[in-house]
Design a protein around this motif. Sequence first.
Motif, PDB file in Angstrom:
ATOM      1  N   ALA A 165       0.807  -1.266  -0.126  1.00  0.00           N
ATOM      2  CA  ALA A 165      -0.053  -0.001   0.045  1.00  0.00           C
ATOM      3  C   ALA A 165       0.951   1.162   0.117  1.00  0.00           C
ATOM      4  O   ALA A 165       2.032   1.326   0.596  1.00  0.00           O
ATOM      5  CB  ALA A 165      -0.948   0.297   1.147  1.00  0.00           C
ATOM      6  N   PRO A 166       0.351   2.308  -0.509  1.00  0.00           N
ATOM      7  CA  PRO A 166       1.282   3.603  -0.637  1.00  0.00           C
ATOM      8  C   PRO A 166       1.204   4.364   0.884  1.00  0.00           C
ATOM      9  O   PRO A 166       0.138   3.931   1.385  1.00  0.00           O
ATOM     10  CB  PRO A 166       0.634   4.322  -1.744  1.00  0.00           C
TER      11      PRO A 166
ATOM     12  N   ALA B 127      10.092   7.071   6.867  1.00  0.00           N
ATOM     13  CA  ALA B 127      10.186   5.598   6.332  1.00  0.00           C
ATOM     14  C   ALA B 127       9.734   5.378   4.949  1.00  0.00           C
ATOM     15  O   ALA B 127      10.169   4.877   4.036  1.00  0.00           O
ATOM     16  CB  ALA B 127       9.940   4.899   7.318  1.00  0.00           C
ATOM     17  N   ALA B 128       8.304   5.925   4.761  1.00  0.00           N
ATOM     18  CA  ALA B 128       7.631   5.861   3.733  1.00  0.00           C
ATOM     19  C   ALA B 128       8.816   6.586   2.603  1.00  0.00           C
ATOM     20  O   ALA B 128       8.574   5.997   1.530  1.00  0.00           O
ATOM     21  CB  ALA B 128       6.546   6.347   3.790  1.00  0.00           C
ATOM     22  N   ASP B 129       9.042   7.695   2.942  1.00  0.00           N
ATOM     23  CA  ASP B 129       9.944   8.616   1.801  1.00  0.00           C
ATOM     24  C   ASP B 129      11.093   7.673   1.257  1.00  0.00           C
ATOM     25  O   ASP B 129      11.363   7.576   0.214  1.00  0.00           O
ATOM     26  CB  ASP B 129      10.044   9.943   2.609  1.00  0.00           C
ATOM     27  N   GLN B 130      11.841   7.267   2.322  1.00  0.00           N
ATOM     28  CA  GLN B 130      12.957   6.513   2.105  1.00  0.00           C
ATOM     29  C   GLN B 130      12.565   5.123   1.582  1.00  0.00           C
ATOM     30  O   GLN B 130      13.424   4.805   0.518  1.00  0.00           O
ATOM     31  CB  GLN B 130      13.734   5.919   3.663  1.00  0.00           C
ATOM     32  N   ALA B 131      11.425   4.208   1.520  1.00  0.00           N
ATOM     33  CA  ALA B 131      10.917   3.071   0.935  1.00  0.00           C
ATOM     34  C   ALA B 131      10.807   3.475  -0.331  1.00  0.00           C
ATOM     35  O   ALA B 131      11.051   2.697  -1.290  1.00  0.00           O
ATOM     36  CB  ALA B 131       9.887   2.469   1.666  1.00  0.00           C
ATOM     37  N   HIS B 132      10.218   4.658  -0.477  1.00  0.00           N
ATOM     38  CA  HIS B 132       9.745   4.913  -1.968  1.00  0.00           C
ATOM     39  C   HIS B 132      10.885   5.068  -2.878  1.00  0.00           C
ATOM     40  O   HIS B 132      11.008   4.822  -4.012  1.00  0.00           O
ATOM     41  CB  HIS B 132       8.840   6.352  -1.887  1.00  0.00           C
TER      42      HIS B 132
ATOM     43  N   GLU C   7       9.749  -2.119   0.702  1.00  0.00           N
ATOM     44  CA  GLU C   7       8.728  -1.688   1.692  1.00  0.00           C
ATOM     45  C   GLU C   7       9.159  -0.862   3.013  1.00  0.00           C
ATOM     46  O   GLU C   7      10.415  -0.834   3.387  1.00  0.00           O
ATOM     47  CB  GLU C   7       8.212  -3.059   2.149  1.00  0.00           C
ATOM     48  N   PRO C   8       8.438  -0.004   3.416  1.00  0.00           N
ATOM     49  CA  PRO C   8       8.630   0.782   4.504  1.00  0.00           C
ATOM     50  C   PRO C   8       9.214  -0.168   5.881  1.00  0.00           C
ATOM     51  O   PRO C   8      10.089   0.122   6.607  1.00  0.00           O
ATOM     52  CB  PRO C   8       7.297   1.466   4.991  1.00  0.00           C
ATOM     53  N   ASP C   9       8.837  -1.571   6.055  1.00  0.00           N
ATOM     54  CA  ASP C   9       8.961  -2.241   6.981  1.00  0.00           C
ATOM     55  C   ASP C   9      10.559  -2.591   6.760  1.00  0.00           C
ATOM     56  O   ASP C   9      11.414  -3.142   7.843  1.00  0.00           O
ATOM     57  CB  ASP C   9       8.154  -3.388   7.696  1.00  0.00           C
ATOM     58  N   GLU C  10      10.925  -2.640   5.554  1.00  0.00           N
ATOM     59  CA  GLU C  10      12.438  -2.793   5.318  1.00  0.00           C
ATOM     60  C   GLU C  10      13.421  -1.919   5.859  1.00  0.00           C
ATOM     61  O   GLU C  10      14.514  -2.052   6.148  1.00  0.00           O
ATOM     62  CB  GLU C  10      12.757  -3.371   3.801  1.00  0.00           C
ATOM     63  N   VAL C  11      12.911  -0.724   6.012  1.00  0.00           N
ATOM     64  CA  VAL C  11      13.543   0.409   6.505  1.00  0.00           C
ATOM     65  C   VAL C  11      13.775   0.237   7.912  1.00  0.00           C
ATOM     66  O   VAL C  11      14.799   0.308   8.442  1.00  0.00           O
ATOM     67  CB  VAL C  11      13.016   1.651   6.125  1.00  0.00           C
ATOM     68  N   GLU C  12      12.778  -0.135   8.582  1.00  0.00           N
ATOM     69  CA  GLU C  12      12.583  -0.618  10.088  1.00  0.00           C
ATOM     70  C   GLU C  12      13.633  -1.630  10.265  1.00  0.00           C
ATOM     71  O   GLU C  12      14.511  -1.592  11.411  1.00  0.00           O
ATOM     72  CB  GLU C  12      11.390  -0.712  10.578  1.00  0.00           C
ATOM     73  N   MET C  13      13.636  -2.669   9.620  1.00  0.00           N
ATOM     74  CA  MET C  13      14.571  -3.760   9.663  1.00  0.00           C
ATOM     75  C   MET C  13      16.142  -3.509   9.584  1.00  0.00           C
ATOM     76  O   MET C  13      16.686  -4.013  10.455  1.00  0.00           O
ATOM     77  CB  MET C  13      14.200  -4.913   8.906  1.00  0.00           C
ATOM     78  N   ALA C  14      16.032  -2.647   8.623  1.00  0.00           N
ATOM     79  CA  ALA C  14      17.663  -2.181   8.325  1.00  0.00           C
ATOM     80  C   ALA C  14      18.165  -1.423   9.462  1.00  0.00           C
ATOM     81  O   ALA C  14      19.443  -1.653   9.906  1.00  0.00           O
ATOM     82  CB  ALA C  14      17.804  -1.487   6.977  1.00  0.00           C
ATOM     83  N   LEU C  15      17.327  -0.439  10.133  1.00  0.00           N
ATOM     84  CA  LEU C  15      17.625   0.328  11.132  1.00  0.00           C
ATOM     85  C   LEU C  15      18.032  -0.768  12.537  1.00  0.00           C
ATOM     86  O   LEU C  15      18.988  -0.604  13.246  1.00  0.00           O
ATOM     87  CB  LEU C  15      16.639   1.325  11.511  1.00  0.00           C
ATOM     88  N   PHE C  16      17.078  -1.602  12.813  1.00  0.00           N
ATOM     89  CA  PHE C  16      17.191  -2.501  13.829  1.00  0.00           C
ATOM     90  C   PHE C  16      18.322  -3.381  13.687  1.00  0.00           C
ATOM     91  O   PHE C  16      19.021  -3.539  14.643  1.00  0.00           O
ATOM     92  CB  PHE C  16      15.845  -3.379  13.874  1.00  0.00           C
ATOM     93  N   HIS C  17      18.632  -3.939  12.443  1.00  0.00           N
ATOM     94  CA  HIS C  17      19.884  -4.679  12.479  1.00  0.00           C
ATOM     95  C   HIS C  17      21.203  -3.917  12.005  1.00  0.00           C
ATOM     96  O   HIS C  17      22.316  -4.489  11.676  1.00  0.00           O
ATOM     97  CB  HIS C  17      19.553  -5.979  11.245  1.00  0.00           C
ATOM     98  N   ASP C  18      20.757  -2.745  12.344  1.00  0.00           N
ATOM     99  CA  ASP C  18      22.166  -1.832  12.045  1.00  0.00           C
ATOM    100  C   ASP C  18      22.694  -2.044  10.463  1.00  0.00           C
ATOM    101  O   ASP C  18      23.880  -1.989  10.414  1.00  0.00           O
ATOM    102  CB  ASP C  18      23.287  -2.020  12.936  1.00  0.00           C
TER     103      ASP C  18
END
Length: 213
Positions: free
Chosen positions: A149-150, A189-194, A199-210
């Motif tokens: 979803a956008p 995160a939505a802007d970075q993902a776009h 996907e936006p949650d890939e941004v969160e996962m990348a942050l979490f796993h450094d």
Amino acid sequence: MSQPPSPGLPGEPKPVTVHIEKWRAALPPDAWPDGFPEVGSVWRRDVFTVAEAWRAAEASPRQLLSAVLMWGYGAIGYGPWRTVRSLEGDPDGKRLAHALEGLRALAPDEDALRTAYRRLRDPKESRLPRLGPAFFTKLLYFAGYRRGAPGRQPLILDSVVRRRLPVDAGVRRESGWVSEEWLAYLGWAADQAHRRGIEPDEVEMALFHDRWD
């Protein structure tokens, strides 16, 4: 010989280890999510399966919370105790249902996300014992995320992600976990993902796993 595809989502490097037998012994029977893995490896897809059942009224809010917190706490020893305390604060699931009602929509909007966040922070609304923003954003993520979803999608904002966010994400380390900063993070995160075609949650996962650059 080709390897079978990973059950992980894009960006998810490994499952969470969960001591299922300890959780089984601790949780009330009505809060155990049907079909949850009986082995010790839990992927995000396993929790999203419970979330989908909740949206279809085939799982209760208490079952969804249990699934989220089993994944969220993983092998942390006090996880079952803290989860039981949260469940005791909402024995019939009505406070959770009130908090999450706007996330059943096909595409929850910003107002629905803000309302859910604020209700889970407010003792007069839906706040539960031992369930602060670092963990209730996990609940909001699984309940409200719509893959593909956008726009803004609910994401996890815990202390690990928080300290790795750049300044332009709009989250101050010393602030009180306010809803508007969470929404600013979702927008960033939505802007970075776009920009990156992920996907936006890939941004969160990348942050979490450094792994964010």
